[in-house]
Design an enzyme around this catalytic site. Sequence first.
Site, PDB file in Angstrom:
ATOM      1  N   LEU A 213       0.838  -1.200   0.000  1.00  0.00           N
ATOM      2  CA  LEU A 213       0.000   0.000   0.000  1.00  0.00           C
ATOM      3  C   LEU A 213       0.871   1.247   0.000  1.00  0.00           C
ATOM      4  CD1 LEU A 213      -2.807  -0.968   2.552  1.00  0.00           C
ATOM      5  CD2 LEU A 213      -2.787  -1.247   0.063  1.00  0.00           C
ATOM      6  N   GLY A 253       2.578  -8.934   6.329  1.00  0.00           N
ATOM      7  CA  GLY A 253       3.053  -8.125   7.445  1.00  0.00           C
ATOM      8  C   GLY A 253       2.941  -6.651   7.111  1.00  0.00           C
ATOM      9  N   GLY A 254       2.661  -5.822   8.116  1.00  0.00           N
ATOM     10  CA  GLY A 254       2.530  -4.388   7.878  1.00  0.00           C
ATOM     11  C   GLY A 254       1.466  -4.107   6.842  1.00  0.00           C
ATOM     12  N   ASP A 255       1.818  -3.327   5.806  1.00  0.00           N
ATOM     13  CA  ASP A 255       0.870  -3.026   4.735  1.00  0.00           C
ATOM     14  C   ASP A 255       1.203  -3.814   3.473  1.00  0.00           C
ATOM     15  OD1 ASP A 255       3.220  -1.773   4.158  1.00  0.00           O
ATOM     16  OD2 ASP A 255       2.334   0.129   3.527  1.00  0.00           O
ATOM     17  N   GLU A 256       1.852  -4.984   3.642  1.00  0.00           N
ATOM     18  CA  GLU A 256       2.202  -5.840   2.519  1.00  0.00           C
ATOM     19  C   GLU A 256       1.247  -7.028   2.428  1.00  0.00           C
ATOM     20  OE1 GLU A 256       7.027  -5.107   2.287  1.00  0.00           O
ATOM     21  OE2 GLU A 256       6.236  -6.924   3.246  1.00  0.00           O
TER      22      GLU A 256
END
Length: 371
Positions: A213, A253-256
């Site tokens: 993102l 993970g995170g925005d992945e």
Amino acid sequence: MTAHTMVGGRTDMVLLVLAGLLPISLGIRQGIIHADHLRITREATTREALYRALVDGTRDVITIVSLDGRVLYVSPAAHHVFGYRPEDLLGARLPLYCHPDDLTPLMQAVETLRQEAASGIRGPGRRVSCRVRHADGRWRHVESTVSHHTEGMIFSSRDVTDRVIQREQLEHLAFHDALTGLPNRALFADRVAHALRKRTTRVAPPAVLFVDLDGFKAVNDSAGHAVGDALLIHAARRLQASVRAEDTVARLGGDEFAALLEGEAGTHPSRANDVAERILSALTQPYQIAGKEAHVSASIGMTLALPGVTPDELLRQADEAMYEAKRAGKGRIRMHIPQSRRTGHSPSPEARQTATPLQASDEPAAHGLGQ
């Protein structure tokens, strides 16, 4: 002795005493036998009362079944565990309310005990797990130990539904993202490996999309982690809605995020690109969160599975293509080009098809947070 005395014979006092002791001895013997019988009866009654107290008081359901499968006894716990009155189950035959998919292991255990009983063998009990329909219509997970009994077989059954649900929840947490509910990196890698193993000449190669993102950090920092988490949840739903049910979408993970496309999506790069375009369009749409409108875009990297590629290599190739999309200005889609194309060597027909560059929008999508 009586006849001898009546004809005038002399009475032998020794024999007379011995004759008198005989009925006394018989009486004493009968008294001892009667006392033993009373003692045995009392002990049997005590044991039966103890056994019944144990059976009636336990939370396990005790069921005695004849060798022909007819229910002879059911403990009172059946009403609490399964909702059935014990008297309503008497005379019924196996299998009792067992799930159709679980019939085979249950009846195999029963048949084994029947054969052992017919051969005069008393082998160890058998442990069987199956689902049983509750009186309210729900399926309950049950573990039973089936053993030999003087009247046939005895089942000791326990409801383990709560334990099964907890185990399933732990397994789900181990392989799914806690925030979005999507598969995590470990499960995604397993799905990719499975897709590569089942691939044949008649099955199209799977495609992997790596999605990051653009602008998420700005939204998360300016609006707070709660809004950021909500945005990730919405993005995950849009990703799932953009692919087919048999495809896999994961949060790495995170925005992945990542997507595994199988079947028709991998028959030609352009078809996988259609899915990527659909994902990009969906993720770029405004997000209404907490009364505010959030805007993000996405950079997407794509790759197709060539022969001999490993799951880690496939994900790394998609990751590299995603960073190429970011370097090109973000909000774009880029396809991984095989090494043979980059070095000028002639690639195989399949690699040549995979290496075709895919076009994306020249203008990156806007991102930020607005009122």
